[in-house]
Design a protein around this motif. Structure first.
Motif, PDB file in Angstrom:
ATOM      1  N   LEU A  14      -1.507  42.991  24.243  1.00  0.00           N
ATOM      2  CA  LEU A  14      -0.430  43.987  24.230  1.00  0.00           C
ATOM      3  C   LEU A  14      -0.614  45.061  25.290  1.00  0.00           C
ATOM      4  O   LEU A  14       0.314  45.394  26.031  1.00  0.00           O
ATOM      5  N   ASP A  70       3.928  39.242  23.263  1.00  0.00           N
ATOM      6  CA  ASP A  70       2.653  38.732  22.779  1.00  0.00           C
ATOM      7  C   ASP A  70       2.686  37.215  22.665  1.00  0.00           C
ATOM      8  O   ASP A  70       3.739  36.586  22.785  1.00  0.00           O
ATOM      9  N   HIS A  76       2.966  44.365  14.626  1.00  0.00           N
ATOM     10  CA  HIS A  76       1.820  45.018  13.998  1.00  0.00           C
ATOM     11  C   HIS A  76       1.342  44.301  12.751  1.00  0.00           C
ATOM     12  O   HIS A  76       0.401  44.766  12.098  1.00  0.00           O
ATOM     13  N   GLY A  90      -3.618  44.176  11.803  1.00  0.00           N
ATOM     14  CA  GLY A  90      -2.729  45.322  11.603  1.00  0.00           C
ATOM     15  C   GLY A  90      -2.394  45.460  10.136  1.00  0.00           C
ATOM     16  O   GLY A  90      -3.290  45.503   9.288  1.00  0.00           O
ATOM     17  N   PRO A 353      -1.828  56.085  17.987  1.00  0.00           N
ATOM     18  CA  PRO A 353      -2.704  54.973  18.364  1.00  0.00           C
ATOM     19  C   PRO A 353      -3.583  54.570  17.171  1.00  0.00           C
ATOM     20  O   PRO A 353      -3.890  55.393  16.312  1.00  0.00           O
ATOM     21  N   TRP A 354      -3.959  53.293  17.136  1.00  0.00           N
ATOM     22  CA  TRP A 354      -4.817  52.761  16.080  1.00  0.00           C
ATOM     23  C   TRP A 354      -5.886  51.863  16.684  1.00  0.00           C
ATOM     24  O   TRP A 354      -5.679  51.261  17.747  1.00  0.00           O
ATOM     25  N   ARG A 432      -5.610  57.957  22.676  1.00  0.00           N
ATOM     26  CA  ARG A 432      -4.955  56.841  23.359  1.00  0.00           C
ATOM     27  C   ARG A 432      -5.647  56.554  24.693  1.00  0.00           C
ATOM     28  O   ARG A 432      -5.848  55.392  25.068  1.00  0.00           O
ATOM     29  N   MET A 468      -9.001  45.300  18.007  1.00  0.00           N
ATOM     30  CA  MET A 468      -7.611  45.313  18.443  1.00  0.00           C
ATOM     31  C   MET A 468      -7.179  46.751  18.652  1.00  0.00           C
ATOM     32  O   MET A 468      -7.263  47.577  17.738  1.00  0.00           O
ATOM     33  N   ARG A 469      -6.746  47.077  19.864  1.00  0.00           N
ATOM     34  CA  ARG A 469      -6.291  48.437  20.161  1.00  0.00           C
ATOM     35  C   ARG A 469      -4.770  48.465  20.205  1.00  0.00           C
ATOM     36  O   ARG A 469      -4.134  47.657  20.865  1.00  0.00           O
ATOM     37  N   TRP A 470      -4.222  49.403  19.469  1.00  0.00           N
ATOM     38  CA  TRP A 470      -2.777  49.614  19.412  1.00  0.00           C
ATOM     39  C   TRP A 470      -2.507  50.997  19.999  1.00  0.00           C
ATOM     40  O   TRP A 470      -2.673  52.002  19.325  1.00  0.00           O
ATOM     41  N   HIS A 472       0.334  52.404  20.891  1.00  0.00           N
ATOM     42  CA  HIS A 472       1.538  53.040  20.339  1.00  0.00           C
ATOM     43  C   HIS A 472       1.904  52.291  19.056  1.00  0.00           C
ATOM     44  O   HIS A 472       2.954  51.661  18.961  1.00  0.00           O
ATOM     45  N   ALA A 473       1.046  52.398  18.064  1.00  0.00           N
ATOM     46  CA  ALA A 473       1.179  51.535  16.892  1.00  0.00           C
ATOM     47  C   ALA A 473       2.388  51.860  16.040  1.00  0.00           C
ATOM     48  O   ALA A 473       3.077  50.954  15.582  1.00  0.00           O
TER      49      ALA A 473
END
Length: 547
Positions: A14, A70, A76, A90, A353-354, A432, A468-470, A472-473
């Motif tokens: 992503l 993706d 998510h 997610g 961010p998550w 972020r 896993m980096r999000w 703008h989750a």
């Protein structure tokens, strides 16, 4: 310290693909070598996009395509397999829906996941979260002062996520009573479109949850910790950032504040299990690794330029209708001339961010005193490590829902969640930036340190960690966002008729949960069907007769 030969790394594409589009490495225009016409194009393969596609197909509209940047559908709600064991990347659960979530409930019923019993929806026992469901690690001293790695033990686990204490429980009951009264007086619903927006809800939406709690004299530290945790868990940011409407919505929107009714459906790989059901039947209508670059509406059709990562080429899609199942921030960038409501709401827009980390362990952890290993396991703390402003959300035992015994050599898999919305915009932006700039080893070390405060034997048992980096989750429902008239304007059917763009994303509800995304996807698909006219042949997705 991390084991010397630790395996692992980032998963998912992503961030890289999103940044390639953002930075202009893939541009619309140039020589188009592939053009395809479809009746309806769905841009975005998360829950909203998949729900829209499902409704269109079930109602006879097969000439459609779904584009997603993706490699797998779900947004998510994607899943992962770590050393042979399924785990989430997610969203990892779905509450049994309340009475307002018609579309979600009827689809879940069609899948055999819930049934009607004595006037309520009841989940299938195979998919309801098994006991014990949740526990909280309580240190012997208050971790809000001088917490360091190792400072938590000795301590003990307690059942539930509300800290024990007579005053905490008294204030919690008072909070729930006030929340139920507000639901009766003002109307809270999940999804939010089921009840009209009114002046009382707007007043709650104008202040932060912390400000409202202060006004009510709800100041017990244990209660305030639990409410802040709930906001970080559902919205990615704490009670100091989200609106009072959002803080109350968490507790009273599904089952009139009856916490015992909030049974959870969950699976080893989280909501990815639901995604597979939603995506069934798409076949070659699903186009993964396809990044939308520009959307250009016209009088008779919409042109969508995209980049195929797999074919390494620009492509063009031409459709009568386009379902925009993408975050509103992304939609704003895709349109050369964004509609006025979309432009108006952008200044309020913040996204949390998550970091979601799956850890494989060679053997189970040594258990501390108190409640046993549960599905959800959280430590009571008010601060994170020095590098981060936020404490983590704890970890989920990924094998908790498995009905079959694990092979003897199967690893223990824990899924660690970190919501990084921070205390303010500066924290959010810094976190972020760290997600993108710091190597996976740095983040893995922070995750391991966080867990080792409760489980000091974990580092020596760690085999692998996938992260896993999000960036703008999810949307943060900051004050003023939910009540902004732009959200209703974007969902309006007449506006969609004229523009040929049907907006469908949980952002339209100002926060990100399955019920909101699914309902907006169904609504957008039904707008297309009403305008274009294929006969409706399926009952799910429509409210039941109440006569």
């Amino acid at each position: 310290m991390l084991p010397d030969a630790l395996e692992g790394g980032w998963v998912g594409q992503l961030a890289e693909r999103g940044h390639a589009w953002r930075d202009g490495r893939w541009r619309p225009g140039g020589r188009i070598v592939f053009t395809r016409r479809v009746h309806t194009l769905v841009v975005g393969g998360g829950i909203a996009g998949l729900a829209a596609a499902r409704v269109l197909q079930d109602n006879g509209l097969d000439d459609l395509a779904v584009l997603d940047l993706d490699d797998e559908p779900g947004g998510h709600s994607r899943g992962h397999v770590l050393m042979g064991q399924p785990c989430p990347l997610g969203a990892h659960y779905l509450p049994v829906p309340g009475e307002d979530a018609h579309e979600v409930a009827q689809w879940l019923e069609s899948q055999g996941l819930i049934r009607r019993q004595q006037g309520r929806w009841v989940g299938d026992e195979r998919y309801l979260c098994h006991s014990p469901q949740e526990r909280l690690f309580m240190p012997d001293t208050d971790p809000g002062v001088g917490a360091t790695v190792g400072a938590y033990w000795p301590g003990h686990w307690q059942e539930g996520l509300l800290p024990a204490g007579a005053n905490t429980h008294r204030q919690h009951e008072r909070f729930m009573q006030q929340a139920r009264q507000l639901r009766q007086a003002l109307g809270f619903a999940m999804p939010t479109v089921r009840k009209p927006w009114n002046a009382g809800l707007a007043a709650l939406d104008a202040i932060t949850f912390d400000q409202w709690l202060d006004q009510q004299g709800l100041d017990d530290p244990g209660l305030r910790w639990a409410l802040d945790y709930a906001c970080r868990d559902d919205y990615g940011a704490g009670s100091a950032r989200v609106s009072a409407w959002a803080g109350l919505q968490y507790f009273v929107s599904r089952h009139e504040g009856d916490e015992s009714a909030d049974a959870l459906l969950t699976w080893p790989d989280g909501n990815a299990w639901l995604v597979r059901r939603l995506a069934q039947g798409l076949g070659d209508r699903w186009h993964p690794a396809t990044v939308a670059l520009a959307v250009t509406p016209g009088r008779r059709e919409v042109v969508v330029d995209s980049w195929s990562v797999r074919r390494n080429r620009p492509e063009r899609w031409i459709a009568r209708r386009v379902v925009m199942a993408v975050p509103l921030m992304v939609g704003h960038r895709l349109l050369a001339a964004p509609p006025a409501p979309l432009a108006a709401v952008q200044p309020l827009w913040r996204q949390a961010p998550w970091l979601v980390s799956n850890l494989a362990l060679r053997e189970p952890l040594i258990e501390r005193q108190g409640a046993p290993l549960s599905w959800d396991n959280v430590a009571y703390t008010r601060q994170g490590p020095a590098a981060l402003a936020e404490p983590s959300l704890g970890y989920v035992n990924a094998r908790h829902q498995s009905l079959a015994p694990a092979p003897q050599d199967a690893p223990v898999v824990l899924t660690h969640y970190w919501a990084l919305g921070g205390r303010d915009v500066k924290d959010e932006q810094r976190h972020r930036g760290l997600l993108w700039s710091q190597p996976w080893h740095w983040w893995a070390q922070n995750v391991v340190d966080d867990l080792a405060r409760v489980h000091p034997d974990l580092p020596g048992k760690l085999l692998r960690i996938d992260l896993m980096r999000w960036g703008h989750a999810m949307a943060i429902p900051t004050p003023g966002l939910r009540g902004h008239p732009a959200l209703a304007a974007l969902a309006d059917g007449e506006a969609a008729r004229q523009s040929r763009l049907h907006w469908a994303h949980s952002d339209l509800s100002a926060y990100s949960v399955f019920e909101e995304a699914f309902t907006h996807g169904v609504r957008a698909a039904r707008q297309v069907l009403r305008i274009e006219g294929p006969p409706q042949r399926m009952a799910w997705g429509r409210p039941r007769d109440t006569a």
